[in-house]
Design a protein around this motif. Structure first.
Motif, mmCIF file in Angstrom:
data_model
loop_
_atom_site.group_PDB
_atom_site.id
_atom_site.type_symbol
_atom_site.label_atom_id
_atom_site.label_comp_id
_atom_site.label_asym_id
_atom_site.label_seq_id
_atom_site.Cartn_x
_atom_site.Cartn_y
_atom_site.Cartn_z
ATOM 1 N N ALA A 61 0.817 -1.211 0.000
ATOM 2 C CA ALA A 61 0.000 0.000 0.000
ATOM 3 C C ALA A 61 0.850 1.261 0.000
ATOM 4 C CB ALA A 61 -0.935 0.006 1.202
ATOM 5 N N ALA A 81 4.591 -3.399 -4.061
ATOM 6 C CA ALA A 81 3.472 -3.484 -5.008
ATOM 7 C C ALA A 81 3.886 -4.283 -6.242
ATOM 8 C CB ALA A 81 2.996 -2.079 -5.399
ATOM 9 N N SER A 135 -9.117 -8.477 -6.772
ATOM 10 C CA SER A 135 -9.793 -7.333 -6.141
ATOM 11 C C SER A 135 -10.690 -7.814 -5.003
ATOM 12 C CB SER A 135 -10.589 -6.523 -7.172
ATOM 13 O OG SER A 135 -11.820 -7.154 -7.499
ATOM 14 N N GLY A 156 -9.435 -7.398 -1.240
ATOM 15 C CA GLY A 156 -10.366 -6.506 -0.553
ATOM 16 C C GLY A 156 -10.860 -7.117 0.748
ATOM 17 N N VAL A 170 -6.445 -5.961 7.968
ATOM 18 C CA VAL A 170 -5.705 -4.697 8.069
ATOM 19 C C VAL A 170 -6.596 -3.603 8.672
ATOM 20 C CG1 VAL A 170 -4.457 -2.907 6.801
ATOM 21 C CG2 VAL A 170 -4.188 -5.311 6.155
ATOM 22 N N LEU A 171 -7.724 -3.312 8.036
ATOM 23 C CA LEU A 171 -8.597 -2.246 8.543
ATOM 24 C C LEU A 171 -9.479 -2.738 9.687
ATOM 25 C CD1 LEU A 171 -9.669 -0.709 5.102
ATOM 26 C CD2 LEU A 171 -7.848 0.067 6.638
ATOM 27 N N PHE A 185 -12.544 -4.013 9.910
ATOM 28 C CA PHE A 185 -13.945 -3.602 9.979
ATOM 29 C C PHE A 185 -14.700 -4.654 10.799
ATOM 30 C CE2 PHE A 185 -13.899 -1.255 5.591
ATOM 31 C CZ PHE A 185 -13.220 -0.213 6.175
ATOM 32 N N GLU A 241 1.989 9.003 2.821
ATOM 33 C CA GLU A 241 3.340 8.686 3.293
ATOM 34 C C GLU A 241 4.349 9.758 2.913
ATOM 35 O OE1 GLU A 241 4.253 6.220 5.286
ATOM 36 O OE2 GLU A 241 2.145 5.630 5.401
ATOM 37 N N LEU A 254 -6.724 5.356 1.866
ATOM 38 C CA LEU A 254 -6.524 3.902 1.772
ATOM 39 C C LEU A 254 -5.071 3.537 2.081
ATOM 40 C CD1 LEU A 254 -7.697 1.147 1.056
ATOM 41 C CD2 LEU A 254 -7.347 1.676 -1.351
ATOM 42 N N ARG A 255 -4.130 4.281 1.499
ATOM 43 C CA ARG A 255 -2.711 4.054 1.798
ATOM 44 C C ARG A 255 -2.436 4.237 3.285
ATOM 45 N NH1 ARG A 255 0.759 4.123 -2.747
ATOM 46 N NH2 ARG A 255 -0.173 5.103 -4.571
ATOM 47 N N GLY A 292 -4.589 4.057 5.779
ATOM 48 C CA GLY A 292 -5.285 3.054 6.574
ATOM 49 C C GLY A 292 -4.539 1.729 6.631
ATOM 50 N N ALA A 293 -3.738 1.453 5.598
ATOM 51 C CA ALA A 293 -3.008 0.186 5.557
ATOM 52 C C ALA A 293 -1.890 0.135 6.584
ATOM 53 C CB ALA A 293 -2.439 -0.047 4.154
ATOM 54 N N THR A 294 -1.441 1.296 7.048
ATOM 55 C CA THR A 294 -0.299 1.287 7.962
ATOM 56 C C THR A 294 -0.553 2.042 9.264
ATOM 57 O OG1 THR A 294 0.554 3.177 6.720
ATOM 58 C CG2 THR A 294 1.468 1.033 6.183
ATOM 59 N N ALA A 341 -7.128 3.872 9.853
ATOM 60 C CA ALA A 341 -8.024 2.715 9.747
ATOM 61 C C ALA A 341 -9.312 2.974 10.525
ATOM 62 C CB ALA A 341 -7.329 1.446 10.258
ATOM 63 N N MET A 382 -11.587 5.112 8.559
ATOM 64 C CA MET A 382 -12.302 4.369 7.521
ATOM 65 C C MET A 382 -13.451 3.578 8.133
ATOM 66 S SD MET A 382 -9.165 3.293 5.031
ATOM 67 C CE MET A 382 -10.247 2.924 3.636
ATOM 68 N N GLN A 383 -13.240 3.024 9.323
ATOM 69 C CA GLN A 383 -14.345 2.354 10.015
ATOM 70 C C GLN A 383 -15.492 3.325 10.253
ATOM 71 O OE1 GLN A 383 -13.188 0.351 13.625
ATOM 72 N NE2 GLN A 383 -11.450 -0.695 12.676
ATOM 73 N N LEU A 411 -13.323 -1.476 -1.935
ATOM 74 C CA LEU A 411 -11.951 -1.124 -1.544
ATOM 75 C C LEU A 411 -10.931 -2.044 -2.222
ATOM 76 C CD1 LEU A 411 -12.334 -0.334 2.265
ATOM 77 C CD2 LEU A 411 -12.211 1.256 0.348
ATOM 78 N N GLY A 412 -11.317 -3.299 -2.460
ATOM 79 C CA GLY A 412 -10.412 -4.210 -3.173
ATOM 80 C C GLY A 412 -10.151 -3.732 -4.594
ATOM 81 N N LEU A 430 -7.876 -0.723 -4.259
ATOM 82 C CA LEU A 430 -6.516 -1.168 -3.933
ATOM 83 C C LEU A 430 -5.784 -1.678 -5.183
ATOM 84 C CD1 LEU A 430 -4.526 -1.952 -1.512
ATOM 85 C CD2 LEU A 430 -5.523 -4.240 -1.720
ATOM 86 N N THR A 431 -6.441 -2.550 -5.941
ATOM 87 C CA THR A 431 -5.744 -3.163 -7.079
ATOM 88 C C THR A 431 -5.574 -2.178 -8.240
ATOM 89 O OG1 THR A 431 -7.862 -4.069 -7.845
ATOM 90 C CG2 THR A 431 -6.457 -5.518 -6.526
ATOM 91 N N VAL A 458 -3.784 1.722 -6.170
ATOM 92 C CA VAL A 458 -2.617 1.630 -5.287
ATOM 93 C C VAL A 458 -1.613 0.618 -5.829
ATOM 94 C CG1 VAL A 458 -1.831 1.086 -2.943
ATOM 95 C CG2 VAL A 458 -3.967 2.342 -3.282
ATOM 96 N N LEU A 459 -2.049 -0.641 -5.994
ATOM 97 C CA LEU A 459 -1.110 -1.667 -6.472
ATOM 98 C C LEU A 459 -0.944 -1.600 -7.990
ATOM 99 C CD1 LEU A 459 -2.369 -4.646 -4.254
ATOM 100 C CD2 LEU A 459 -0.421 -3.125 -3.826
#
Lengths: 202, 202
Positions: free
Chosen positions: A120, A126, A160, A164, A171-172, A174, B44, B116-117, B119-121, B126, B129-130, B163-164, B167-168, B171-172
């Motif tokens: 991320a 990545a 995805s 996800g 990670v998050l 939820f 970041e 999203l970035r 929230g991953a760390t 995070a 996002m919740q 979010l998946g 992410l794909t 981000v990725l």
């Protein structure tokens, strides 16, 4: 992009073998310490300093062997999905079987969560995830999707949903995702993966 | 958990108004600079130093107003999904409509990718996002899923797919995901979201 690569010690002449063996042992000790730290603390919190301490070695040696933290992570963490061969699975069970496989990998293997966190924020991580997708998921999808030319897209759709789920659950965190039992996840997400793998069209 | 909170300047007596106004202006300048930096550089890479420079202020003032980078991010970035009211959408179109809405948000708004970035760390991101899920997505899902008690789980399932995809794709940057046209994504993922929202059971 790949940073400063050192010639592998293994390629040096046999006369240097004792030094090479020492070097191999150092490298192995660093990698073992890194695997434990990355799994326990996650990518961000695992420091070169802590890994060096665990390996009883100077931090500068870690940098000498692996360049930087990303390089160490890439060398330490091998992602082996061991996906089942789709030819061995009844076609209507593909989605559920793959989803169950992915889920047990994620439940058991904190390294995958660490790689997701790293991916991320870090381009090298990545790229590693792109490599796992290309080398391990696309070949499986090739055997299941109607048009082989669509394999990269079908694999990305599956990723995805799988990533996800991993993101929201591990990670998050939820609550609605954490609350699900593994078999409920297979029941809900299996048909999604099945469709991305096998449907003629959306 | 919430760190050192300062009493808001707005609550000081009217006699201090000029100072309070200066303080408000400083705060607003920092927030504006932070929004731009987070959107442009991602969470970041955006540094307190760079944000302070953009706002023409000393970095120590940024810390004094917002505690740390997470606190600044949380204050700077308001996530307003503006989700449509499900009562206004034909039931069979819910999944596609929501998917199209999410996709246009993500395509236009780099702040979502930054969150999203982050929230991953970062645990605070995070949690934000919740909060977005709980306050903005769960109420929409309440109007669509068969059993209101399942709303948190249904919302988490929808979030896993949305979010998946983010992410794909963002981000990725998996090539198979980046290659998809927005309408192809709606065609593939809309029915998935529809099922998570409205199916009686898996």
């Amino acid at each position: 992009m790949s940073g400063n690569q050192q010639v592998s010690r293994e390629s040096e002449p046999a006369a240097r073998e004792p030094a090479a063996r020492r070097s191999d042992a150092t490298r192995a000790a660093i990698l073992a310490a890194a695997r434990e730290r990355f799994a326990a603390d996650g990518y961000e919190k695992a420091t070169i300093r802590a890994i060096a301490r665990d390996a009883r070695i100077d931090p500068s040696m870690v940098m000498r062997y692996f360049g930087n933290k990303e390089g160490l992570f890439a060398a330490a963490v091998t992602i082996e999905l061991s996906l089942p061969d789709p030819a061995t699975i009844p076609r209507e069970e593909l989605g559920r079987t793959l989803m169950r496989h992915f889920l047990s990998l994620w439940e058991e293997n904190e390294v995958l969560t660490a790689l997701l966190r790293a991916g991320a924020t870090d381009a090298a991580a990545a790229e590693r995830m792109q490599g796992v997708l290309r080398e391990q998921l696309v070949p499986v999808v090739l055997g299941t999707c109607p048009d082989p030319a669509q394999a990269p897209v079908r694999a990305a759709l599956c990723a995805s949903q799988v990533l996800g789920l991993a993101l929201t659950r591990y990670v998050l965190k939820f609550p609605g995702s954490v609350a699900l039992e593994p078999e409920q996840i297979v029941d809900w997400l299996g048909p999604t993966v099945q469709r991305y793998l096998t449907a003629e069209r959306p």
